[in-house]
Motif scaffolding. Structure first.
Motif, short mmCIF file in Angstrom:
data_model
loop_
_atom_site.label_atom_id
_atom_site.label_comp_id
_atom_site.label_asym_id
_atom_site.label_seq_id
_atom_site.Cartn_x
_atom_site.Cartn_y
_atom_site.Cartn_z
N GLY A 1 0.73 -1.33 0.25
CA GLY A 1 -0.18 -0.09 0.32
C GLY A 1 0.83 0.75 0.15
O GLY A 1 2.06 1.16 0.74
N GLY B 1 -3.72 -8.74 -0.54
CA GLY B 1 -3.66 -7.41 -1.68
C GLY B 1 -3.78 -5.70 0.57
O GLY B 1 -4.30 -5.83 1.20
N GLU C 1 -4.10 -1.64 0.31
CA GLU C 1 -4.03 -0.51 -0.48
C GLU C 1 -4.68 1.02 0.99
O GLU C 1 -5.12 0.87 2.08
N VAL D 1 -5.95 4.15 1.73
CA VAL D 1 -7.13 5.56 0.81
C VAL D 1 -7.23 5.66 1.81
O VAL D 1 -8.45 5.67 3.08
N VAL E 1 -8.97 -3.34 -4.97
CA VAL E 1 -8.96 -1.89 -5.39
C VAL E 1 -10.30 -0.95 -4.73
O VAL E 1 -10.96 -1.85 -4.66
N ARG F 1 -1.02 13.21 -3.04
CA ARG F 1 -1.50 12.23 -3.79
C ARG F 1 -0.44 11.46 -4.98
O ARG F 1 -0.27 12.83 -5.23
N THR G 1 0.92 -1.35 -6.80
CA THR G 1 -0.05 -1.39 -5.04
C THR G 1 -0.64 -2.54 -5.24
O THR G 1 -1.02 -2.84 -6.08
N SER G 2 -1.03 -2.83 -4.24
CA SER G 2 -1.92 -4.23 -3.76
C SER G 2 -1.09 -5.32 -4.08
O SER G 2 -0.38 -5.13 -3.76
#
Length: 536
Positions: free
Chosen positions: A299, A351, A353, A355, A417, A480, A487-488
């Motif tokens: 991530g 995975g 991430e 966010v 995702v 960002r 990623t993931s």
């Protein structure tokens, strides 16, 4: 279909950042222009949440799911998810590589419906990693699909979501056990280049005597639809590793895309950091990123809001939250309570991430957990391992809210995702399960602020992959990066950015550092909008 966002700040002049043995001079890129390049800014208009109370009742809702039957060794392939606007209708669709075929799901009002026409006649079996990218600069999303020990497919989009495999004519000939792919303009010639990360030769997963990993692939885009194989420029340490995640990230903020490789089997060495010095990669040590882990995911995001990416690296029975400080990264997972729960049998994370799931203004972390092999039971690695949603609190610590949010899945989960699918400004989540239904979770919205920023550039890098966006409100700055893969686990979303803003109704400045180093600013933008910034 649908969209997302991005950000970052750089000032002119130089600063020296220590990277282990030798300091690297980090400067803003390019010659500062005497004036900003012209841009056009289009906004969606403020989007009002229709039912703000719903989020406190049910933050996420399962809207659709499909089952892709696992094959005999599906645990080493078939775990990818990809999200992008493949048919050009304005919202995002979903792709699901698998052993027997490549699934495609069209977005209709936030639900994913199978589309059997998309990949007809193509051999896309054993898909193991994928990215969404406009490699040819024609403004539609193409797909790079790496296939486990089979030829890589480069799927060119005809503009309405029908694909043809042009890998052979493009000169992409990699055949390896690939688990990650990533794109960036590493030589800064204006088009997007490709990295493919590979693990070891089969059946490495059944061996106690590990051989060096399979060679990685690096392809330079020549701008005419063909690629040159530059794999030989990568150091041997990168080729020898069992790379499961990672790709292009601008680590030292000099505008040149570096490579951060997350590697499994720590006995063969740790993660590998390749710093890009003017289009040539050199291995760097002492930055704090080359930790020894059983790494299977990555991530990325700016947790501490210093303008430099931080990284979440899943490890066996552990998580590493590598937080930057003046160009060196240190593990802050324990201090921030970002740890696995042994009592819930969280053993193998995949995975990951970063966010802002609740749009409160700080980054959270999604992590998928899953049994290693669905065919080879192992008492050290239970078959039911709940996924996590680590939500950041006001003091910077994290709490796993996946159980109370209803997204602590117990499947054999791999890629994920987080992307906006239903247009309400809150990230939705797509998960891949090797032994059960793949799940789309639609998030409920509330009154929190957010921005979703999409960039449009002239030339061959139409979505400005490699750009850095910084959003400022008073003294606070959110950063960002615009990424295409990297990623993931094996998965990728669209090259755009999302940030939550909490109770902020208007931002002061959106600053974009474009891939060529030029900087543009947009001022006084209302939140709760999709913002399209087009460079003339």
């Amino acid at each position: 279909m649908m969209r997302l966002l991005a950000m970052v700040p750089l000032a002119c002049g130089e600063r020296v950042v220590s990277f282990g043995e030798a300091p690297i001079s980090v400067a803003s890129t390019g010659t500062p222009p005497t004036s900003e390049p012209p841009t056009r800014v289009a906004t969606s208009g403020v989007i009002v949440c229709a039912d703000p109370a719903q989020r406190s009742i049910r933050p996420f809702e399962i809207r659709s799911h499909t089952t892709i039957p696992p094959g005999p060794e599906a645990w080493i392939w078939g775990g990818a998810a990809l999200v992008g606007d493949f048919d050009g209708d304005g919202d995002h669709d979903v792709g699901a590589p698998a052993e027997g075929f490549m699934g495609a799901y069209q977005n209709v009002d936030g639900s994913a419906f199978p589309n059997t026409e998309v990949f007809l006649g193509l051999d896309l079996t054993f898909g193991s990693a994928a990215t969404v990218v406009d490699y040819d600069g024609d403004a539609d999303f193409d797909i790079l699909l790496a296939r486990f020990d089979r030829p890589t497919a480069l799927l060119r989009n005809d503009g309405v979501g029908v694909f043809v495999d042009v890998a052979a004519e493009a000169g992409i000939a990699t055949t390896c056990p690939a688990q990650t792919t990533s794109w960036a303009d590493y030589d800064r010639d204006g088009d997007l280049d490709l990295f493919i990360g590979c693990t070891g030769a089969a059946p490495y997963y059944a061996s106690t005597n590990l051989e060096p990993g399979q060679p990685k692939a690096l392809y330079a885009n020549l701008g005419d639809g063909t690629f040159r194989d530059d794999s030989a420029m990568l150091p041997q340490a990168a080729h020898d590793a069992y790379t499961y995640a990672g790709g292009f990230h601008d680590l030292d903020r000099d505008g040149w895309a570096d490579l951060f490789l997350v590697n499994d089997y720590g006995a063969l060495g740790g993660n590998v950091v390749l710093v890009n010095r003017g289009g040539v990669f050199a291995q760097s040590v002492g930055m704090g990123l080359d930790v020894v882990v059983a790494g299977t995911g990555l991530g990325a995001g700016d947790i501490n809001e210093d303008g430099i990416p931080d990284f979440l690296v899943p490890d066996w029975r552990d998580l590493r939250l590598l937080i930057s400080k003046a160009g060196v990264w240190a593990d802050g997972s324990e201090a921030r309570h970002l740890t696995v729960d042994a009592d819930r049998d969280q053993t193998t994370a995949w995975g990951a991430e970063m966010v802002d799931l609740d749009n409160d203004g700080d980054l959270d972390a999604l992590v998928n957990y899953g049994f290693t092999s669905i065919l080879d039971p192992d008492p050290r690695n239970t078959t039911e391992q709940p996924d996590a949603a680590y939500v950041q609190q006001a003091d910077g610590s994290f709490i796993d809210l996946a159980p109370s949010w209803g997204i602590a899945d117990l499947g054999t989960n791999r890629g994920l995702v987080a992307a906006e699918l239903n247009g309400d400004g809150f990230p939705d989540v797509i998960k891949r399960d090797l032994d059960g239904p793949d799940v789309l979770y639609l998030s409920a919205c509330d009154a929190s602020g957010w921005l979703r920023i999409r960039l449009h550039a002239p030339g061959l890098n139409r979505h400005a992959v490699g750009a850095v966006v910084t959003v400022s409100v008073g003294d606070r700055r959110w950063t960002r990066d615009i990424l295409a893969g990297g990623t993931s686990y094996a998965s990728a979303g669209p090259p755009e950015a999302h940030l939550g803003l909490g109770d902020i109704d208007q931002v002061d400045v959106i600053e974009v550092r474009w891939p060529d180093g030029a900087v543009t600013t947009t001022r006084d933008v209302l939140s709760r909008q999709v913002v399209d910034i087009t460079r003339e």
